[in-house]
Each structure stands twice: as C-alpha cells, then as structure tokens.
Write an enzyme that holds these catalytic residues in place. Structure first.
Site, short mmCIF file in Angstrom:
data_model
loop_
_atom_site.label_atom_id
_atom_site.label_comp_id
_atom_site.label_asym_id
_atom_site.label_seq_id
_atom_site.Cartn_x
_atom_site.Cartn_y
_atom_site.Cartn_z
N THR A 7 0.87 -1.18 0.00
CA THR A 7 0.00 0.00 0.00
C THR A 7 0.90 1.22 0.00
O THR A 7 1.61 1.47 0.98
CB THR A 7 -0.89 0.02 1.26
OG1 THR A 7 -1.64 -1.19 1.32
CG2 THR A 7 -1.84 1.21 1.23
N LYS A 23 -7.57 1.58 -3.01
CA LYS A 23 -7.18 1.16 -1.66
C LYS A 23 -7.33 2.33 -0.67
O LYS A 23 -7.84 2.16 0.44
CB LYS A 23 -5.72 0.66 -1.69
CG LYS A 23 -5.12 0.33 -0.35
CD LYS A 23 -5.64 -0.97 0.22
CE LYS A 23 -5.05 -1.23 1.60
NZ LYS A 23 -5.64 -2.37 2.27
N LYS A 33 -1.20 5.06 8.64
CA LYS A 33 -0.42 5.21 7.39
C LYS A 33 -1.36 5.35 6.19
O LYS A 33 -1.19 6.24 5.35
CB LYS A 33 0.47 3.96 7.22
CG LYS A 33 1.16 3.88 5.87
CD LYS A 33 1.68 2.47 5.57
CE LYS A 33 1.81 2.28 4.08
NZ LYS A 33 2.18 0.94 3.67
P1 NAD Z 1 5.94 -6.10 7.25
O1 NAD Z 1 6.67 -4.97 7.87
O2 NAD Z 1 5.51 -7.25 8.09
O3 NAD Z 1 6.79 -6.69 6.01
C1 NAD Z 1 7.57 -5.92 5.17
C2 NAD Z 1 8.81 -6.73 4.85
O4 NAD Z 1 9.59 -6.02 3.90
C3 NAD Z 1 9.71 -6.96 6.07
O5 NAD Z 1 9.94 -8.35 6.22
C4 NAD Z 1 10.99 -6.20 5.73
O6 NAD Z 1 12.16 -6.82 6.23
C5 NAD Z 1 10.94 -6.23 4.21
N1 NAD Z 1 11.77 -5.21 3.59
C6 NAD Z 1 11.87 -3.88 3.89
N2 NAD Z 1 12.73 -3.29 3.05
C7 NAD Z 1 13.19 -4.24 2.22
C8 NAD Z 1 14.11 -4.24 1.14
N3 NAD Z 1 14.74 -3.13 0.77
N4 NAD Z 1 14.35 -5.40 0.50
C9 NAD Z 1 13.71 -6.53 0.88
N5 NAD Z 1 12.84 -6.60 1.90
C10 NAD Z 1 12.58 -5.47 2.55
O7 NAD Z 1 4.66 -5.42 6.54
P2 NAD Z 1 3.33 -6.17 6.06
O8 NAD Z 1 2.32 -6.14 7.16
O9 NAD Z 1 3.68 -7.46 5.40
O10 NAD Z 1 2.80 -5.11 4.99
C11 NAD Z 1 3.39 -5.00 3.70
C12 NAD Z 1 2.54 -4.04 2.89
O11 NAD Z 1 1.20 -4.53 2.80
C13 NAD Z 1 2.45 -2.63 3.48
O12 NAD Z 1 2.50 -1.69 2.45
C14 NAD Z 1 1.10 -2.63 4.18
O13 NAD Z 1 0.54 -1.32 4.27
C15 NAD Z 1 0.30 -3.53 3.25
N6 NAD Z 1 -0.84 -4.19 3.89
C16 NAD Z 1 -0.69 -4.79 5.10
C17 NAD Z 1 -1.79 -5.42 5.68
C18 NAD Z 1 -1.68 -6.09 7.03
O14 NAD Z 1 -2.72 -6.45 7.61
N7 NAD Z 1 -0.48 -6.33 7.56
C19 NAD Z 1 -3.03 -5.43 5.01
C20 NAD Z 1 -3.14 -4.85 3.75
C21 NAD Z 1 -2.04 -4.23 3.20
#
Ligand code: NAD
Length: 301
Positions: free
Chosen positions: A96, A171, A246
């Site tokens: 997102t 979204k 966010k």
């Molecule tokens: P998270 O923080 O659990 O996972 C993100 C991952 O990205 C981490 O494991 C981190 O180490 C990795 N990362 C960061 N920088 C990196 C890089 N340069 N190279 C490789 N890996 C890297 O976050 P999440 O909850 O999985 O959310 C991910 C996305 O999905 C976000 O944009 C969030 O807004 C969206 N989202 C999350 C949810 C939810 O319920 N968690 C729901 C809908 C959308």
C-alpha cells in the site's frame, strides 16, 4: 511460473506460501534472515540479493512497507528493473503506497517495456494466509491479463481498477471509508453504553437496519457480538492502528492532490494519530472504540 517475491513480512510470507501451493516456484528475498528462513521452511528458495532473486523469473511481486521502499527496490541501483532478464515481462507491487510513487515506478517500468501493476490488497494477514485477498489492480489491460494467473494464487477477487495508480486510489478510498465507519460504530456503542442499551441489542437491531456496515457486523469493535473480531482477544491485530494511520495519511495526500473534500477523512486521520500517539499503534485499529470511550469519559469527568 517462476516468481520472485520481495518482502517476506506478515503479508508477503503467507502470500509466497500460497504461490508455492498453487504450483509456482518462488524465489524470495527479504532483508530479514528470519523471514528468508521461514520462506525456505515453507518450501521456497531464497537469494542473497535482489539482483539474484529476480535474475531469471517470469514475474516479480513486491510486498514492502512504503512507497520509498518500493521505489528503492524497483528503480534503485541493483534493483528489480535494473536486474531482470528479458524473460521477465511483469512486476506487481502489492504494497500500500502513494499514488504518485506507483505511477512513477510504473512509468519507469513502461520505458523499459515492462508491465508494472499497482495491486494493493484488502483482507489483512488472515486473507493472506487463507489466499482470499482482494486485489485492486492499476495498469494496462495487457498487464492485468498477464498478472491474473499469479494473483489468483493469492487471492479471490481480482479486479482491474483502471490505469496505473488506480489500484492505490481504490485502496486509499476503501481504507478511508473503513476508518470513518469504524469510528461511527465506536461512537454509537459508547452512546448506547452511556444510555443503558446493551451492546448485543444494538448489534441485533442495527445489523439488519440501515446503520449496518462491515465495521459493525464483520469486525465489531466491542467484545461479544462477533466472536472472530479482534475486540475479543484484547485487540491483537488483525490490522494495526499504525497501518490504518499510514493509509489515512496516504488518503489525505491523494485527496489534497485531487482537490477532493474529505473533512471526515481528515478528522479520522487526527483521531488515529492521537490513538497511535497514546501507544496503541501495535494494537488492532478497532481499539479506537475503547480509546474513544475512555477519552470521552475523561473529557466529561
Ligand atoms: P511487514 O513490515 O511485516 O513486512 C515488510 C517486509 O519487507 C519486512 O519483512 C521487511 O524486512 C521487508 N523489507 C523492507 N525493506 C526491504 C528491502 N529493501 N528489501 C527486501 N525486503 C525489505 O509489513 P506487512 O504487514 O507485510 O505489509 C506489507 C505491505 O502490505 C504494506 O504496504 C502494508 O501497508 C500492506 N498491507 C498490510 C496489511 C496487514 O494487515 N499487515 C493489510 C493490507 C495491506
């Protein structure tokens, strides 16, 4: 297909697991060694760099925290666009992020003849694990057709929203509406509590009435009426208040860019900012009900 998935976090790890279950080969990459180990334990392979992870794949999926991460990973030195081979025709970003970054990365990809799709999701970690996410997809018709078989491995509803950026617009609209309706439901429960109407009765009456919403009947923010809602497990997420804040800020940026009036979206952003400031950022966003009730009591006393 051989797919590279970058960002094996709360969402990306189970999404990768579902791609594996759907029969794809999945090369994972994350900055976290623990996340990479978890992906290997699920049956995937990993690479030590982004360049190695994307070197010889059919498609790349990114699932990263913010627009800055997506821009760095996709367009930075040693990043996805600089490292993919002629085999790769498709890059899908399911994070997102802001509309402007999605469009910019999409334009950079298009200049190299790569289909880039912004394909954020709804459904949270539960949907990611169950493979029932909704994907709202921005990009060309041709890109959408290429992406559908990949996205079907991770989701149920796959909807082409429109041109580049349209997925992120959808979204932002969805989550702004959810935040506003969650606050509305929370206010109603606080009012009913104060006036002696039982929570269950309010739920039973409004559920089949015109005040009904997902925030009430699918994700009720007070304990009791909906057994699966986070309110019944001390607001363990679910979807954290920090992520909702966010998304509300992204929605406010988008609204400003569009010149669209969003007074309730602005107020919801302020309330979630105060909630996160109070230390509840790691709790499920529906804790706004408890916080609003306590805040109101404090203000009245
Ligand atoms: P998270 O923080 O659990 O996972 C993100 C991952 O990205 C981490 O494991 C981190 O180490 C990795 N990362 C960061 N920088 C990196 C890089 N340069 N190279 C490789 N890996 C890297 O976050 P999440 O909850 O999985 O959310 C991910 C996305 O999905 C976000 O944009 C969030 O807004 C969206 N989202 C999350 C949810 C939810 O319920 N968690 C729901 C809908 C959308």
């Amino acid at each position: 297909m051989k797919i590279s998935l970058i960002g094996l976090g709360n969402m990306g790890l189970p999404m990768a697991a579902n791609l594996l279950k759907a029969g794809h080969e999945v090369v994972g990459f994350d900055l976290s060694a623990a996340a990479m180990a978890a992906h290997r334990a699920n049956g995937g392979t990993t690479a030590d760099t982004i360049a190695a992870a994307v070197a010889d794949v059919d498609a790349v999926v990114t699932m990263l925290p913010t627009g800055k991460h997506v821009a760095d990973v996709c367009t930075g030195q040693g990043g996805v666009l600089a490292s993919i081979s002629a085999r790769t025709k498709l890059v899908i970003d399911s994070s997102t992020i802001d509309v402007a970054t999605a469009r910019q990365v999409g334009a950079d990809a298009a200049a190299r003849g790569i289909e880039f799709l912004d394909a954020p999701v709804s459904g949270g970690t539960g949907g990611a694990v169950a493979g029932t996410l909704t994907f709202m997809v921005g990009g060309s018709e041709a890109g959408f057709a290429l992406a559908e078989p990949v996205l079907k491995g991770m989701g149920r509803a796959i909807i082409h929203a429109g041109p580049p950026g349209a997925g992120q617009v959808a979204k932002a609209c969805n989550n702004m509406m959810l935040a506003i309706s969650m606050i509305g439901v929370s206010e109603a429960f606080a009012m009913a509590d104060g006036l002696g109407l039982s929570r269950q009765k309010l739920f039973d009456i409004v559920g089949p009435s015109t005040g009904q919403s997902f925030a009430l009947t699918g994700y009720c923010p007070v304990p009791g009426p909906v057994p699966t809602s986070p309110a019944n497990r001390d607001y363990a997420p679910g979807f954290t208040a920090a992520l909702m804040l966010k998304d509300l800020r992204l929605a406010q940026d988008a609204a400003r860019a569009a010149g669209a009036p969003t007074p309730l979206g602005a107020h919801a952003t302020q309330l979630f900012a105060a909630l996160v400031e109070s230390g509840a950022g790691g709790k499920d966003f529906s804790i706004i009900a408890q916080w609003l009730a306590a805040k109101t009591r404090d203000e009245l006393s």
